[in-house]
Design an enzyme around this catalytic site. Structure first.
Site, PDB file in Angstrom:
ATOM      1  N   VAL A  12      30.801  45.284  51.513  1.00 44.59           N
ATOM      2  CA  VAL A  12      29.355  45.176  51.729  1.00 44.59           C
ATOM      3  C   VAL A  12      28.698  45.003  50.366  1.00 44.59           C
ATOM      4  O   VAL A  12      28.897  45.843  49.474  1.00 44.59           O
ATOM      5  CB  VAL A  12      28.772  46.441  52.387  1.00 44.59           C
ATOM      6  CG1 VAL A  12      27.270  46.305  52.580  1.00 44.59           C
ATOM      7  CG2 VAL A  12      29.450  46.698  53.714  1.00 44.59           C
ATOM      8  N   GLU A  88      19.332  49.750  57.815  1.00 49.36           N
ATOM      9  CA  GLU A  88      18.763  48.433  57.472  1.00 49.36           C
ATOM     10  C   GLU A  88      18.151  47.744  58.704  1.00 49.36           C
ATOM     11  O   GLU A  88      18.088  46.523  58.750  1.00 49.36           O
ATOM     12  CB  GLU A  88      19.856  47.559  56.854  1.00 49.36           C
ATOM     13  CG  GLU A  88      20.541  48.156  55.625  1.00 49.36           C
ATOM     14  CD  GLU A  88      19.608  48.362  54.444  1.00 49.36           C
ATOM     15  OE1 GLU A  88      18.665  47.567  54.276  1.00 49.36           O
ATOM     16  OE2 GLU A  88      19.798  49.342  53.701  1.00 49.36           O
TER      17      GLU A  88
HETATM   18  C1  SIN Z   1      20.382  46.222  49.960  1.00 40.61           C
HETATM   19  O1  SIN Z   1      20.142  47.181  49.227  1.00 40.61           O
HETATM   20  O2  SIN Z   1      21.427  45.550  49.807  1.00 40.61           O
HETATM   21  C2  SIN Z   1      19.457  45.821  51.069  1.00 40.61           C
HETATM   22  C3  SIN Z   1      18.035  46.079  50.799  1.00 40.61           C
HETATM   23  C4  SIN Z   1      17.644  47.512  50.676  1.00 40.61           C
HETATM   24  O3  SIN Z   1      18.040  48.337  51.521  1.00 40.61           O
HETATM   25  O4  SIN Z   1      16.952  47.874  49.712  1.00 40.61           O
END
Ligand code: SIN
Length: 176
Positions: A12, A88
């Site tokens: 991820v 998310e």
């Molecule tokens: C991420 O951090 O990759 C997605 C955006 C966030 O949750 O700030």
């Protein structure tokens, strides 16, 4: 007999709060970047750094052919996606993309991207205006200001130079 396919870890890619707030178990964490994407404070936040009435501004990835976006890649077990998808959920969707690790090598991974048209999308604005917006917003996860400052600090720790994030940080810190 266990289903081996269900145990395969996935990379991820985190480019926003996932860089500095890893509230999930992971097998490995590596500095990485993705090519052809730029980080932008164009996504609204109704559930973390703002409210539906007064959304905050958080980052998403936008396609940018010549750009490179630095962040961190986490190797996670499939079960972790229950948590991440919930965290998310405000307009982000998982997309597949190619990762390049800072210490060499590549892998396929996923990132949470909030595309134009989602329910919380705000879109582009001048960086000074984004800074004023961030300075005034807060939500259940804390102030929008802290989100920005923690992200900027995390990018410095990675040795990254992100003109968009650092310009907004400068503008916010210069506010009266
Ligand atoms: C991420 O951090 O990759 C997605 C955006 C966030 O949750 O700030």
């Amino acid at each position: 007999m266990s289903d081996a396919g269900n145990d395969v870890p996935t990379w991820v890619f985190g480019y926003g709060s996932l860089i500095y707030k890893a509230d999930f178990p992971y097998l490995e964490r590596r500095a990485a970047h993705v090519e052809g994407w730029a980080r932008r404070f164009w996504q609204g936040s109704h559930d973390h750094r703002g409210t539906p009435q007064r959304p905050g501004r958080v980052v998403t990835l936008v396609p940018a052919p010549q750009a490179l976006c630095a962040g961190v890649a986490y190797s996670v077990a499939p079960a972790v996606f229950d948590h991440l998808d919930h965290r998310e959920k405000n307009g982000y969707r998982r997309i597949g993309l190619a990762l390049r690790f800072a210490d060499g090598g590549t892998a396929q991974g996923v990132a949470y991207v909030a595309a134009p048209g989602n329910e919380a999308y705000l879109g582009p604005a001048p960086e000074a205006e984004i800074a004023r917006h961030i300075a005034a917003a807060a939500g259940p996860s804390g102030s929008n200001r802290d989100y920005l400052l923690q992200l900027a600090a995390a990018l410095r720790a990675l040795g990254d130079e992100d003109p968009h994030v650092f310009a907004i940080e400068r503008a916010l810190l210069a506010l009266p």
